[in-house]
Design a protein around this motif. Structure first.
Motif, PDB file in Angstrom:
ATOM      1  N   VAL A 109      37.084  53.518  74.828  1.00 57.43           N
ATOM      2  CA  VAL A 109      38.057  54.354  73.632  1.00 57.43           C
ATOM      3  C   VAL A 109      37.313  55.698  73.883  1.00 57.43           C
ATOM      4  N   ILE A 110      38.437  56.692  73.763  1.00 56.51           N
ATOM      5  CA  ILE A 110      37.903  57.983  74.026  1.00 56.51           C
ATOM      6  C   ILE A 110      38.826  58.695  73.062  1.00 56.51           C
ATOM      7  N   GLU A 111      38.221  59.500  72.256  1.00 54.74           N
ATOM      8  CA  GLU A 111      39.026  60.405  71.163  1.00 54.74           C
ATOM      9  C   GLU A 111      38.609  62.036  71.617  1.00 54.74           C
ATOM     10  N   ILE A 112      39.661  62.815  71.703  1.00 56.12           N
ATOM     11  CA  ILE A 112      39.429  64.190  72.077  1.00 56.12           C
ATOM     12  C   ILE A 112      39.046  64.863  70.867  1.00 56.12           C
ATOM     13  N   PRO A 113      37.753  65.495  70.656  1.00 58.68           N
ATOM     14  CA  PRO A 113      37.466  66.123  69.300  1.00 58.68           C
ATOM     15  C   PRO A 113      38.277  67.137  69.290  1.00 58.68           C
ATOM     16  N   ALA A 114      38.232  67.687  67.585  1.00 54.93           N
ATOM     17  CA  ALA A 114      39.056  68.965  67.151  1.00 54.93           C
ATOM     18  C   ALA A 114      38.260  70.102  67.696  1.00 54.93           C
ATOM     19  N   ARG A 115      38.901  71.035  68.028  1.00 55.89           N
ATOM     20  CA  ARG A 115      38.236  72.510  68.536  1.00 55.89           C
ATOM     21  C   ARG A 115      37.501  73.077  67.315  1.00 55.89           C
ATOM     22  N   PRO A 116      36.234  73.231  67.500  1.00 52.75           N
ATOM     23  CA  PRO A 116      35.666  74.023  66.037  1.00 52.75           C
ATOM     24  C   PRO A 116      36.422  75.515  66.007  1.00 52.75           C
ATOM     25  N   PRO A 117      36.307  75.942  64.795  1.00 49.71           N
ATOM     26  CA  PRO A 117      36.658  77.224  64.379  1.00 49.71           C
ATOM     27  C   PRO A 117      35.957  78.285  65.198  1.00 49.71           C
ATOM     28  N   SER A 118      36.636  79.564  65.558  1.00 49.62           N
ATOM     29  CA  SER A 118      35.925  80.577  66.318  1.00 49.62           C
ATOM     30  C   SER A 118      34.416  80.960  65.379  1.00 49.62           C
ATOM     31  N   THR A 119      33.896  81.478  66.286  1.00 47.84           N
ATOM     32  CA  THR A 119      32.440  81.891  65.950  1.00 47.84           C
ATOM     33  C   THR A 119      32.352  83.569  66.069  1.00 47.84           C
ATOM     34  N   GLY A 120      33.479  84.084  66.592  1.00 50.88           N
ATOM     35  CA  GLY A 120      33.573  85.366  66.673  1.00 50.88           C
ATOM     36  C   GLY A 120      33.422  85.772  68.203  1.00 50.88           C
ATOM     37  N   TYR A 121      33.562  84.757  69.031  1.00 48.98           N
ATOM     38  CA  TYR A 121      33.434  85.154  70.555  1.00 48.98           C
ATOM     39  C   TYR A 121      34.475  86.157  71.039  1.00 48.98           C
ATOM     40  N   VAL A 122      34.251  87.182  71.795  1.00 52.03           N
ATOM     41  CA  VAL A 122      35.365  88.090  72.279  1.00 52.03           C
ATOM     42  C   VAL A 122      35.276  88.049  73.843  1.00 52.03           C
ATOM     43  N   ARG A 123      36.381  87.811  74.456  1.00 52.15           N
ATOM     44  CA  ARG A 123      36.169  87.654  76.036  1.00 52.15           C
ATOM     45  C   ARG A 123      35.963  89.088  76.621  1.00 52.15           C
ATOM     46  N   PRO A 124      35.212  89.337  77.632  1.00 53.29           N
ATOM     47  CA  PRO A 124      34.981  90.519  78.340  1.00 53.29           C
ATOM     48  C   PRO A 124      36.395  91.181  79.011  1.00 53.29           C
ATOM     49  N   PRO A 125      36.326  92.442  79.178  1.00 52.88           N
ATOM     50  CA  PRO A 125      37.536  93.041  79.745  1.00 52.88           C
ATOM     51  C   PRO A 125      38.125  92.452  81.205  1.00 52.88           C
ATOM     52  N   ARG A 126      39.282  91.972  81.027  1.00 47.73           N
ATOM     53  CA  ARG A 126      39.478  91.741  82.585  1.00 47.73           C
ATOM     54  C   ARG A 126      39.239  92.550  83.721  1.00 47.73           C
ATOM     55  N   ASP A 127      39.260  93.818  83.495  1.00 50.47           N
ATOM     56  CA  ASP A 127      39.000  94.698  84.773  1.00 50.47           C
ATOM     57  C   ASP A 127      37.473  94.600  85.158  1.00 50.47           C
ATOM     58  N   LEU A 128      36.747  93.924  84.325  1.00 52.01           N
ATOM     59  CA  LEU A 128      35.370  93.793  84.685  1.00 52.01           C
ATOM     60  C   LEU A 128      34.959  92.543  85.582  1.00 52.01           C
ATOM     61  N   GLN A 129      35.978  91.884  85.912  1.00 57.45           N
ATOM     62  CA  GLN A 129      35.927  90.806  86.874  1.00 57.45           C
ATOM     63  C   GLN A 129      36.994  90.908  87.947  1.00 57.45           C
ATOM     64  N   THR A 130      36.591  90.332  89.153  1.00 59.06           N
ATOM     65  CA  THR A 130      37.482  90.300  90.286  1.00 59.06           C
ATOM     66  C   THR A 130      38.392  88.984  90.536  1.00 59.06           C
ATOM     67  N   TYR A 131      39.639  89.413  90.254  1.00 59.10           N
ATOM     68  CA  TYR A 131      40.724  88.255  90.231  1.00 59.10           C
ATOM     69  C   TYR A 131      41.317  88.068  91.670  1.00 59.10           C
ATOM     70  N   VAL A 132      41.516  86.895  91.971  1.00 62.23           N
ATOM     71  CA  VAL A 132      42.342  86.419  93.272  1.00 62.23           C
ATOM     72  C   VAL A 132      43.902  87.069  93.107  1.00 62.23           C
ATOM     73  N   PRO A 133      44.180  87.729  94.144  1.00 61.57           N
ATOM     74  CA  PRO A 133      45.660  88.351  94.158  1.00 61.57           C
ATOM     75  C   PRO A 133      46.742  87.204  93.775  1.00 61.57           C
ATOM     76  N   ASP A 134      47.638  87.667  93.013  1.00 60.82           N
ATOM     77  CA  ASP A 134      48.699  86.625  92.660  1.00 60.82           C
ATOM     78  C   ASP A 134      49.488  86.861  93.951  1.00 60.82           C
ATOM     79  N   HIS A 135      49.383  85.878  94.683  1.00 59.43           N
ATOM     80  CA  HIS A 135      50.083  85.503  96.243  1.00 59.43           C
ATOM     81  C   HIS A 135      51.517  84.755  95.812  1.00 59.43           C
TER      82      HIS A 135
END
Length: 272
Positions: A240-266
């Motif tokens: 028996v598996i129950e998916i837990p509720a996601r906890p509330p945010s603690t203030g995490y901010v994702r880095p800007p996308r231009d700091l990472q190299t993405y695969v081209p959208d073929h």
């Protein structure tokens, strides 16, 4: 063509094939869980001529299985060191431990087929194999391993057609090797080798099961259904598996996308 051959060659409608394939694959997942929980060791040997449909069947058998439980064993040609070992030695290390399934895409039976026909072993080595193989397999069964051996039988005409389709298909061209072409010119030699192999190794403890494989869909369904019917597995209730509720945010901010190299959208060009 006899009635049995006609039935074996008759096409299965795609919709019916896909429904039954999914049902059988679902049962194979149940079989896998039973093997894992009960600590069973299951070995399934897939043998047959080149282009007989072994690889495609193994792919469908393993498609939804856990690769940590069910693994495919497809060994390359032996190394210099392995050639100096007892013949069965390099296969033994790939046998399953408790709770595992080993699917052999060709096996120790290489010596009874390609090695004997192509002269890669001596007559003495071939005869020793025919003597030792039943002893080896009885040892596996006596130790509790469930051993199932399937021979995929394809006609000469169908084999040649499959070779020609491989030649014209750039995604499958790699499957066509010089050894495959030799199997055309040495058809009768392979037939005699298979017949002799069956005489010595079709034993009550580990019988051969022949799969008519001129029609790939029927062959896959027939083989999978037989395997399931031959193993006394039971459905293991999932935890028996129950998916837990996601906890509330603690203030995490994702880095800007231009700091990472993405695969081209073929795929974007396909959408338009």
């Amino acid at each position: 063509m006899g009635d049995a051959k006609k039935r074996a060659a008759a096409k299965v409608p795609r919709a019916a094939y896909e429904r039954e394939l999914l049902r059988l694959q679902t049962e194979l997942v149940k079989l896998q869980e039973w093997v894992r929980v009960e600590g069973v060791r299951l070995v399934v040997v897939f043998e047959g001529r080149d282009a007989a449909g072994k690889g495609g069947t193994i792919k469908r058998v393993a498609e939804h299985l856990n690769p940590r439980v069910a693994r495919t064993v497809a060994l390359p040609k032996p190394t210099e060191r392995e050639r100096g070992q007892w013949y069965f030695q390099r296969y033994i290390e790939h046998l399953p431990a408790a709770g595992e399934i080993a699917l052999f895409d060709r096996s120790w039976y290489n010596r009874a087929g390609v090695e004997q026909v192509m002269g890669f072993c001596t007559k003495e080595e071939h005869q020793r194999f025919l003597h030792q193989c039943p002893i080896f397999e009885r040892m596996l069964v006596e130790d509790g391993i469930l051993l199932r051996k399937y021979w995929f039988s394809v006609s000469d005409a169908e084999q040649e057609q499959r070779f020609r389709r491989r030649l014209d298909d750039p995604t499958r061209r790699w499957k066509l090797s010089p050894m495959d072409l030799e199997s055309i010119t040495r058809w009768e030699a392979y037939s005699r080798a298979k017949d002799e192999m069956m005489v010595h190794t079709d034993i009550p403890e580990a019988p051969w099961y022949v799969v008519e494989s001129d029609n790939k869909r029927r062959a896959r369904l027939n083989m999978m259904a037989h395997l399931l019917s031959s193993v006394p597995y039971r459905e293991v209730p999932p935890p028996v598996i129950e998916i837990p509720a996601r906890p509330p945010s603690t203030g995490y901010v994702r880095p800007p996308r231009d700091l990472q190299t993405y695969v081209p959208d073929h795929a974007a060009g396909l959408a338009s």
